[in-house]
Scaffold this motif. Structure first.
Motif, PDB file in Angstrom:
ATOM      1  N   ILE A 362     -11.697-115.489  87.680  1.00  0.00           N
ATOM      2  CA  ILE A 362     -10.415-115.587  86.971  1.00  0.00           C
ATOM      3  C   ILE A 362     -10.541-115.074  85.545  1.00  0.00           C
ATOM      4  O   ILE A 362      -9.535-114.749  84.905  1.00  0.00           O
ATOM      5  CB  ILE A 362      -9.887-117.042  86.947  1.00  0.00           C
ATOM      6  CG1 ILE A 362     -10.881-117.967  86.227  1.00  0.00           C
ATOM      7  CG2 ILE A 362      -9.608-117.543  88.344  1.00  0.00           C
ATOM      8  CD1 ILE A 362     -10.342-119.365  85.974  1.00  0.00           C
ATOM      9  N   GLU A 363     -11.782-114.995  85.034  1.00  0.00           N
ATOM     10  CA  GLU A 363     -12.031-114.476  83.688  1.00  0.00           C
ATOM     11  C   GLU A 363     -13.515-114.178  83.525  1.00  0.00           C
ATOM     12  O   GLU A 363     -14.355-114.648  84.291  1.00  0.00           O
ATOM     13  CB  GLU A 363     -11.572-115.462  82.612  1.00  0.00           C
ATOM     14  CG  GLU A 363     -12.364-116.756  82.578  1.00  0.00           C
ATOM     15  CD  GLU A 363     -11.966-117.666  81.427  1.00  0.00           C
ATOM     16  OE1 GLU A 363     -12.003-117.214  80.266  1.00  0.00           O
ATOM     17  OE2 GLU A 363     -11.626-118.827  81.704  1.00  0.00           O
ATOM     18  N   GLN A 364     -13.823-113.380  82.515  1.00  0.00           N
ATOM     19  CA  GLN A 364     -15.208-113.086  82.142  1.00  0.00           C
ATOM     20  C   GLN A 364     -15.539-113.929  80.907  1.00  0.00           C
ATOM     21  O   GLN A 364     -14.811-113.886  79.918  1.00  0.00           O
ATOM     22  CB  GLN A 364     -15.382-111.601  81.822  1.00  0.00           C
ATOM     23  CG  GLN A 364     -14.873-110.670  82.915  1.00  0.00           C
ATOM     24  CD  GLN A 364     -15.642-110.799  84.208  1.00  0.00           C
ATOM     25  OE1 GLN A 364     -16.869-110.806  84.198  1.00  0.00           O
ATOM     26  NE2 GLN A 364     -14.928-110.906  85.322  1.00  0.00           N
ATOM     27  N   LEU A 365     -16.618-114.673  80.984  1.00  0.00           N
ATOM     28  CA  LEU A 365     -16.953-115.617  79.925  1.00  0.00           C
ATOM     29  C   LEU A 365     -18.287-115.229  79.297  1.00  0.00           C
ATOM     30  O   LEU A 365     -19.300-115.123  79.985  1.00  0.00           O
ATOM     31  CB  LEU A 365     -17.036-117.027  80.503  1.00  0.00           C
ATOM     32  CG  LEU A 365     -17.127-118.207  79.549  1.00  0.00           C
ATOM     33  CD1 LEU A 365     -15.897-118.262  78.646  1.00  0.00           C
ATOM     34  CD2 LEU A 365     -17.250-119.507  80.344  1.00  0.00           C
ATOM     35  N   ASP A 366     -18.281-114.998  77.979  1.00  0.00           N
ATOM     36  CA  ASP A 366     -19.501-114.687  77.236  1.00  0.00           C
ATOM     37  C   ASP A 366     -19.888-115.877  76.373  1.00  0.00           C
ATOM     38  O   ASP A 366     -19.058-116.386  75.595  1.00  0.00           O
ATOM     39  CB  ASP A 366     -19.300-113.454  76.358  1.00  0.00           C
ATOM     40  CG  ASP A 366     -19.127-112.184  77.178  1.00  0.00           C
ATOM     41  OD1 ASP A 366     -19.799-112.060  78.218  1.00  0.00           O
ATOM     42  OD2 ASP A 366     -18.306-111.331  76.798  1.00  0.00           O
ATOM     43  N   ILE A 367     -21.135-116.334  76.499  1.00  0.00           N
ATOM     44  CA  ILE A 367     -21.607-117.519  75.777  1.00  0.00           C
ATOM     45  C   ILE A 367     -22.908-117.183  75.059  1.00  0.00           C
ATOM     46  O   ILE A 367     -23.922-116.896  75.708  1.00  0.00           O
ATOM     47  CB  ILE A 367     -21.843-118.698  76.739  1.00  0.00           C
ATOM     48  CG1 ILE A 367     -20.595-118.994  77.560  1.00  0.00           C
ATOM     49  CG2 ILE A 367     -22.287-119.937  75.957  1.00  0.00           C
ATOM     50  CD1 ILE A 367     -20.804-120.040  78.633  1.00  0.00           C
ATOM     51  N   PRO A 368     -22.938-117.205  73.724  1.00  0.00           N
ATOM     52  CA  PRO A 368     -24.190-116.957  73.001  1.00  0.00           C
ATOM     53  C   PRO A 368     -25.129-118.161  73.110  1.00  0.00           C
ATOM     54  O   PRO A 368     -24.690-119.313  73.022  1.00  0.00           O
ATOM     55  CB  PRO A 368     -23.730-116.735  71.559  1.00  0.00           C
ATOM     56  CG  PRO A 368     -22.437-117.470  71.462  1.00  0.00           C
ATOM     57  CD  PRO A 368     -21.800-117.400  72.809  1.00  0.00           C
ATOM     58  N   VAL A 369     -26.403-117.887  73.331  1.00  0.00           N
ATOM     59  CA  VAL A 369     -27.415-118.944  73.427  1.00  0.00           C
ATOM     60  C   VAL A 369     -28.533-118.605  72.447  1.00  0.00           C
ATOM     61  O   VAL A 369     -29.176-117.561  72.559  1.00  0.00           O
ATOM     62  CB  VAL A 369     -27.989-119.061  74.851  1.00  0.00           C
ATOM     63  CG1 VAL A 369     -28.993-120.213  74.926  1.00  0.00           C
ATOM     64  CG2 VAL A 369     -26.873-119.259  75.873  1.00  0.00           C
ATOM     65  N   ALA A 370     -28.770-119.472  71.483  1.00  0.00           N
ATOM     66  CA  ALA A 370     -29.854-119.283  70.524  1.00  0.00           C
ATOM     67  C   ALA A 370     -31.151-119.861  71.074  1.00  0.00           C
ATOM     68  O   ALA A 370     -31.137-120.799  71.880  1.00  0.00           O
ATOM     69  CB  ALA A 370     -29.502-119.947  69.196  1.00  0.00           C
ATOM     70  N   ARG A 371     -32.259-119.315  70.633  1.00  0.00           N
ATOM     71  CA  ARG A 371     -33.553-119.825  71.097  1.00  0.00           C
ATOM     72  C   ARG A 371     -33.697-121.310  70.776  1.00  0.00           C
ATOM     73  O   ARG A 371     -34.203-122.092  71.597  1.00  0.00           O
ATOM     74  CB  ARG A 371     -34.693-119.045  70.455  1.00  0.00           C
ATOM     75  CG  ARG A 371     -36.071-119.562  70.876  1.00  0.00           C
ATOM     76  CD  ARG A 371     -37.202-118.865  70.152  1.00  0.00           C
ATOM     77  NE  ARG A 371     -37.369-117.495  70.598  1.00  0.00           N
ATOM     78  CZ  ARG A 371     -38.390-116.722  70.240  1.00  0.00           C
ATOM     79  NH1 ARG A 371     -39.320-117.197  69.421  1.00  0.00           N
ATOM     80  NH2 ARG A 371     -38.492-115.479  70.683  1.00  0.00           N
TER      81      ARG A 371
END
Length: 454
Positions: A362-371
């Motif tokens: 239903i959507e494209q989801l971008d999630i930043p993940v820090a070390r």
């Protein structure tokens, strides 16, 4: 001829010994490893595939019942089972990701072989899954070698489920033995995976050492304190050198699910209101990503749970989050989420930031993940692994001369840093992260059955 067989939670591999040297056997092209995955049009396809395409019959009356029922259901669905209906390894994963809702997919069946409280028909079906995977690997190895393989040593964790639990261990080993027998192996032995990994390290030693082997696999972490040295090489009577064993159902898969839970699931409603002033239960966010837990998957993807999620959606003050969680349910997207968490884990070994990309249809989801966020997410499973290592030292009553780390997740800087606190003055060493167990099993197979010649 004989092979060492690492039937792993994440990957499988085999090897044999030729002229005193361990020789890995390619399974997919020139690749030594095949992912521990399988897919088929339906679950029932697997049982009929074994019988119809490979001429492998069930091992007992319960298996015959499972087979008859599978054939009936496949006929009702209009399915005519063919040899190319069941896929393995990355081919299985790629096919599943193309159509996750309409493909039966299983990853890491080894993780639940020791689960208690299962019905006989469930255990029989698990045996079919393992048998199909083992038969595929045996066939590929024989095609490469142009020889029949009749003898094997199969690796097993110290404990398949939790600490101790001998009934679980007996159940799981029984499934593996029956599956291997049906796949065509005539002689079958087992060896603890950390002991096998230790044998490979021992082959490099010129003096005696007390070695703590820490084997971090996909589903389990196993630790063994072993007396090693050139005086023991090639001997099968090793009981007096095996000083301590600990193991628990916590491994690389747990690292992936914890990364997914702590870094992704707030975008699906974790911590948000589910109506009537109550937060949505955390189980709604754990269950879809617990891909090695049969009951968790069944609970999340049930029709009743979908109805429950839809009721919460109507009452929620943040419905867009729950719409994403419902999309996970309807698209069977849990595997994709965990796979992206695994990519984050690997990427953050080299980088301080990774942008996870989740396709929710239903959507494209971008999630930043820090070390730093990944490291915080791993605190609980890593602490369990460290506790197992410390417990092995306590049981042995001696300090190790070296800590030998192996298994795919042993590459993690988080884990290696944590293990420095187990015995601060002891050096940490490693060999082949993925290949040590297989090589050790091949060496043990040579001890048991003799070496192969080409």
């Amino acid at each position: 001829m004989a092979i060492g067989f690492d039937y792993g939670t994440a990957n499988c591999s085999v090897a044999h010994v030729v002229d005193q040297q361990v020789v890995p056997i390619p399974l997919v092209g020139d690749q030594r490893y095949i992912s521990s995955t399988l897919c088929a049009p339906t679950a029932e396809t697997v049982s009929e595939y074994l019988f119809r395409c490979l001429n492998i019959r069930p091992s007992d009356a319960t298996g015959e019942l499972v087979l008859r029922r599978a054939i009936e259901l496949n006929r009702e669905e209009g399915l005519e089972v063919r040899s190319d209906d069941v896929l393995f390894g990355m081919q299985a994963l790629d096919h599943y990701l193309e159509d996750p809702k309409n493909v039966y997919y299983i990853k890491s069946p080894k993780s639940f072989l020791g689960a208690m409280g299962l019905r006989d028909v469930q255990l029989s079906f698990f045996e079919d899954l393992v048998c199909a995977m083992m038969a595929n690997i045996k066939s590929r190895a024989e095609q490469h070698l142009q020889r029949d393989i009749s003898e094997t040593v199969i690796g097993r964790p110290v404990n398949f489920l939790g600490r101790g639990g001998e009934r679980s261990n007996q159940q799981a080993e029984g499934i593996l033995r029956r599956a291997a027998t049906r796949a065509g192996f005539k002689s079958i032995e087992f060896q603890f995976e950390p002991v096998a990994a230790g044998l490979e390290y021992e082959a490099t030693l010129t003096t005696a050492q007390n070695v703590l082997v820490v084997d971090i696999g996909g589903g389990t972490t196993d630790c063994s304190m072993i007396q090693m040295g050139p005086q023991w090489v090639g001997k099968t009577a090793r009981d007096e050198t095996l000083l301590a064993h600990t193991g628990q159902l916590v491994g690389g898969n747990d690292l992936d699910t914890h990364i997914a839970f702590h870094n992704f699931m707030r975008e699906f409603g974790l911590g948000s209101n589910g109506g009537k002033g109550a937060d949505i239960p955390q189980t709604q966010f754990w269950n879809p990503i617990m891909i090695s837990d049969v009951q968790a998957q069944r609970t999340f993807y049930s029709r009743e749970n979908l109805q429950h999620l839809q009721r919460m959606l109507k009452q929620s003050t943040t419905p867009h989050y729950l719409q994403r969680l419902i999309a996970v349910h309807q698209g069977a997207l849990g595997y994709g989420i965990v796979r992206e968490a695994e990519k984050a884990k690997i990427a953050l070994e080299q980088s301080d930031l990774y942008c996870a990309h989740l396709n929710l249809l239903i959507e494209q989801l971008d999630i930043p993940v820090a070390r730093s966020h990944m490291e915080a997410a791993l605190e609980k499973p890593v602490s369990k692994m460290v506790a197992l290592a410390k417990e092995a030292i306590t049981q042995a009553g001696i300090q190790p001369d070296a800590i030998f780390m192996t298994g795919g997740s042993a590459r993690s800087h988080v884990l290696r840093e944590a293990m420095t606190h187990v015995a601060p003055t002891t050096p940490i060493v490693s060999g082949s992260y993925f290949g040590s167990v297989t090589a050790g099993l091949a060496r043990w197979a040579k001890n048991c059955y003799g070496s192969s010649t080409m």
